[in-house]
Design a protein around this motif. Structure first.
Motif, PDB file in Angstrom:
ATOM      1  N   ALA A   1       0.785  -0.756   0.030  1.00  0.00           N
ATOM      2  CA  ALA A   1      -0.057  -0.539   0.435  1.00  0.00           C
ATOM      3  C   ALA A   1       0.671   1.050   0.237  1.00  0.00           C
ATOM      4  N   GLU A   2       0.250   2.165  -0.717  1.00  0.00           N
ATOM      5  CA  GLU A   2       1.229   3.927  -0.118  1.00  0.00           C
ATOM      6  C   GLU A   2       0.237   4.287   0.172  1.00  0.00           C
ATOM      7  N   ILE A   3       0.684   4.972   1.222  1.00  0.00           N
ATOM      8  CA  ILE A   3       0.461   5.951   1.875  1.00  0.00           C
ATOM      9  C   ILE A   3       0.537   7.056   2.605  1.00  0.00           C
ATOM     10  N   ALA A   4       0.026   7.767   2.785  1.00  0.00           N
ATOM     11  CA  ALA A   4       0.399   9.527   3.235  1.00  0.00           C
ATOM     12  C   ALA A   4       0.767   9.641   4.439  1.00  0.00           C
ATOM     13  N   ALA A   5       2.319  10.215   4.502  1.00  0.00           N
ATOM     14  CA  ALA A   5       2.479  10.067   6.115  1.00  0.00           C
ATOM     15  C   ALA A   5       2.929  11.553   5.757  1.00  0.00           C
ATOM     16  N   THR A   6       2.769  12.137   7.320  1.00  0.00           N
ATOM     17  CA  THR A   6       2.291  13.517   8.018  1.00  0.00           C
ATOM     18  C   THR A   6       3.891  13.227   8.802  1.00  0.00           C
ATOM     19  N   SER A   7       4.056  14.491   9.501  1.00  0.00           N
ATOM     20  CA  SER A   7       4.522  14.775  10.847  1.00  0.00           C
ATOM     21  C   SER A   7       4.338  14.297  11.751  1.00  0.00           C
ATOM     22  N   ALA A   8       2.578  14.023  12.121  1.00  0.00           N
ATOM     23  CA  ALA A   8       1.817  13.446  13.203  1.00  0.00           C
ATOM     24  C   ALA A   8       2.169  11.960  12.626  1.00  0.00           C
ATOM     25  N   THR A   9       3.271  11.367  11.424  1.00  0.00           N
ATOM     26  CA  THR A   9       1.942   9.699  11.755  1.00  0.00           C
ATOM     27  C   THR A   9       3.699   9.669  12.758  1.00  0.00           C
ATOM     28  N   LYS A  10       2.842   8.461  13.462  1.00  0.00           N
ATOM     29  CA  LYS A  10       4.116   7.664  14.416  1.00  0.00           C
ATOM     30  C   LYS A  10       4.313   6.101  14.411  1.00  0.00           C
ATOM     31  N   GLU A  11       3.042   5.713  13.902  1.00  0.00           N
ATOM     32  CA  GLU A  11       2.658   4.348  13.840  1.00  0.00           C
ATOM     33  C   GLU A  11       2.248   3.908  12.485  1.00  0.00           C
ATOM     34  N   LEU A  12       2.628   2.911  12.041  1.00  0.00           N
ATOM     35  CA  LEU A  12       1.731   2.192  10.814  1.00  0.00           C
ATOM     36  C   LEU A  12       1.159   0.911  10.813  1.00  0.00           C
ATOM     37  N   ILE A  13      -0.145   0.791  10.521  1.00  0.00           N
ATOM     38  CA  ILE A  13      -0.967   0.221  11.506  1.00  0.00           C
ATOM     39  C   ILE A  13      -1.238  -0.532  10.219  1.00  0.00           C
ATOM     40  N   VAL A  14      -2.111  -2.393  10.758  1.00  0.00           N
ATOM     41  CA  VAL A  14      -2.689  -2.913   9.615  1.00  0.00           C
ATOM     42  C   VAL A  14      -3.967  -3.524   9.974  1.00  0.00           C
ATOM     43  N   ARG A  15      -4.396  -3.944   9.247  1.00  0.00           N
ATOM     44  CA  ARG A  15      -5.553  -4.747   9.883  1.00  0.00           C
ATOM     45  C   ARG A  15      -6.275  -6.094   8.142  1.00  0.00           C
TER      46      ARG A  15
END
Lengths: 394, 394
Positions: free
Chosen positions: A349-363
């Motif tokens: 997956a290609e996701i948008a990340a910002t400075s607020a992105t502290k973790e990635l989650i998958v389900r």
């Protein structure tokens, strides 16, 4: 490579603690038939050497849909036996009309069937249980899982040749290893219901007696010369170094069926007595890249990982979703491998990340519409951890 | 009274359909020892007469913490045997040193122990499963549950007198009824793990052989002269008209252990083979008043119901919450009965109702912090329905 996958403070502390007690290490190990260690090319995270327990770094795990042998996790409960293929015999006994004793050559004369199947340790992701409250046992991360092409005789063909008696209900497997536990020595054993053993769904057998893995003879670590492979069930039912098959009217009394692989809250003897053996693996998924602690440099991030269907005939992965904003929004991943009932599903997956992105989650969601649970309750043996997978990033 | 509890269109349709096939009816039934029907004073909703299956209206159910015999649900799988107490014998056999054959008088000479315990049919609330997709079997509403004071010898005392052999692991129970199924006739049977049978937690036995219910001899409907009572387990393990106890190294092969009371998705033979028997009831709750379709007249409404702990030693109900606004806000209920690990918890709450109140919802949380699930997946046999309970109102 391992180090870069472990920069979070929690993981680093765990890593250092394990290093300090000598329970974990990085090795480049040599391979030959009869060797107790895996291929040269591999660098596995070794949790223990005797018994041999090791898993690959996550970044290696998702390089291909079929996992190379040298990147395939190794799970053992006792020694890694060195077996002479020439004198090897496999017996089929119990509630059968005609007990069999087969050499490897005789086993090779049964019709050979290839099946690609994912095996997973029931304790995969146990280390996440241990963050809630310490659990004994190998502290598996997310790598005690692998997908391989197995080839061998169908279990059902051997059973047909031996002739089942009416009272037959379960099939036991016994290995040639020696497990030391509670002052006793015994072989590792597993057991599956007869109907699973006889399953032949769209020519997909319930179990095979594999002699090859990815088109090469099994290595010693993976059960040379013969192992059971039971698609969709926990790895513990796919017994390595298989020497004996017993048809019975009940599940095997072996310690690893009767006591060990059971889901229990606190681990009391009563719970163990009243709960049945674990067979299937539940729906699961994990992010393999980026790894924990990666500093995200771009605002578009590629996330890659695996998802595992729940081991139910006919049920595959329908959807995988990734979030970079703590679950407020979800991006549907692209499924990059075949849909299958008993194999893992790779995805990206290609996701948008910002400075607020502290973790990635998958389900993941399966084809019945069931979604992986957001959290799971701790259990005393640390089995079947399948909560949404979180990867802290910077 | 039943009619006023069934005004919603779904329930009315179900009710009329069942009436039209003669499967349900209202009766005032007579009672005496040996009779197959319950007390005069009761008006039970009878799902079937042969076998006898009936449940009380919900409003009657929560009038007292201990359920009167005439309001206690009746669950049978075969006939209701008429048993001569004078010639009755209970045998204890199998993996014991000294098999026993006991008259009722001899059974009475064991120390007598009283235990208050809730029994629930594993199919309680099955009719809610059937709204998702039709499930075979008795279409229980929320009334297949009751709490009674039972008295009799501890099972463990009988087992100690008989002397357990080392290989003992399970205890089977067999009734004197006759079940007709699949062209065969046999007795109803149940089975519990030995450790549950031997449990004596704070003088709370794992099982007793009850001869009284609420201080009177058992009625025929409830198992006269002796039934097993296994607190915390599904009602099916509390075998009525008990005649034989067999100690074994495995669960009973009786149809109701080996095949029937199992949780399966689709009901395939494979699922039945691989899944273990159900023992415990899960965390549950239901609203008993107001009943479905009640026109709410005041803006403060009193809601009353029951909650059931999950049958785990030491775990009781911590909290019950009621919502009148579709789950946006929740009012904590007052717990109006003793906290107990194996008895239901009655509760009441006063909530604000407005013209927007279209339904009432309840959910319970146990002392471990586990909450009843908002929804549950349909299962082929309609067991263990324990989603949040919704009651439509006007």
């Amino acid at each position: 490579m391992i180090q870069t996958s472990l920069p979070s403070s929690i993981d680093r502390r765990l890593f250092l603690r394990q290093l300090s007690v000598g329970a974990i290490g990085l090795i480049g190990v040599s391979s030959r038939c009869g060797s107790s260690l895996a291929a040269d090319a591999s660098r596995l995270l070794v949790h223990s050497k005797a018994p041999m327990n090791a898993e690959p770094p996550l970044t290696d795990l998702v390089k291909s849909w079929v996992t190379p042998v040298e990147s395939f996790f190794i799970r053992s409960h006792g020694n890694t036996p060195e077996i002479n293929a020439d004198s090897f015999h496999l017996s089929v006994e119990g509630l059968v009309e005609r007990p069999l004793t087969l050499t490897l050559a005789e086993l090779g004369r049964f019709e050979q069937h290839a099946v690609t199947a994912t095996l997973t340790c029931a304790g995969n992701r146990r280390s996440e249980h241990s963050r809630l409250k310490a659990v004994k046992g190998v502290q598996w991360r997310e790598g005690a899982i692998g997908n391989a092409k197995w080839r061998g005789a169908r279990l059902s063909d051997l059973l047909k040749k031996a002739g089942l008696r009416d009272s037959a209900k379960h099939v036991w497997f016994e290995g040639l290893d020696t497990v030391e536990d509670g002052g006793k020595s015994f072989s590792f054993g597993g057991s599956i219901p007869l109907e699973k053993a006889l399953l032949d769904r769209e020519n997909n057998p319930g179990a095979i007696l594999a002699t090859t893995m990815n088109d090469k003879p099994l290595t010693a670590d993976h059960g040379f010369p013969v192992r059971t492979v039971v698609p969709g069930y926990i790895g513990a039912r796919s017994v390595k170094w298989l020497s004996k098959i017993v048809v019975s009217d009940r599940p095997s009394p072996n310690h690893f069926v009767a006591d060990v692989y059971k889901l229990v809250d606190e681990g009391t003897l009563l719970e163990v007595a009243e709960n049945g053996p674990i067979y299937r693996m539940p729906l699961n998924s994990a992010i393999c890249t980026p790894t924990t602690g990666t500093a995200l440099k771009a605002d578009r991030v590629e996330v890659v990982g695996y998802a595992l269907p729940p081991g139910v005939p006919g049920v595959s992965i329908r959807k995988v979703e990734v979030s970079g904003d703590s679950g407020r929004s979800w991006t549907e991943a692209k499924l990059t491998s075949p849909a299958s009932e008993f194999c893992w599903q790779l995805w990206s997956a290609e996701i948008a990340a910002t400075s607020a992105t502290k973790e990635l989650i998958v389900r993941a969601t399966d084809s019945r519409g069931d979604m992986q649970p957001e959290s799971v309750r701790w259990n005393a043996k640390g089995y079947l951890f399948n909560a949404w997978h979180h990867v802290p990033v910077n």
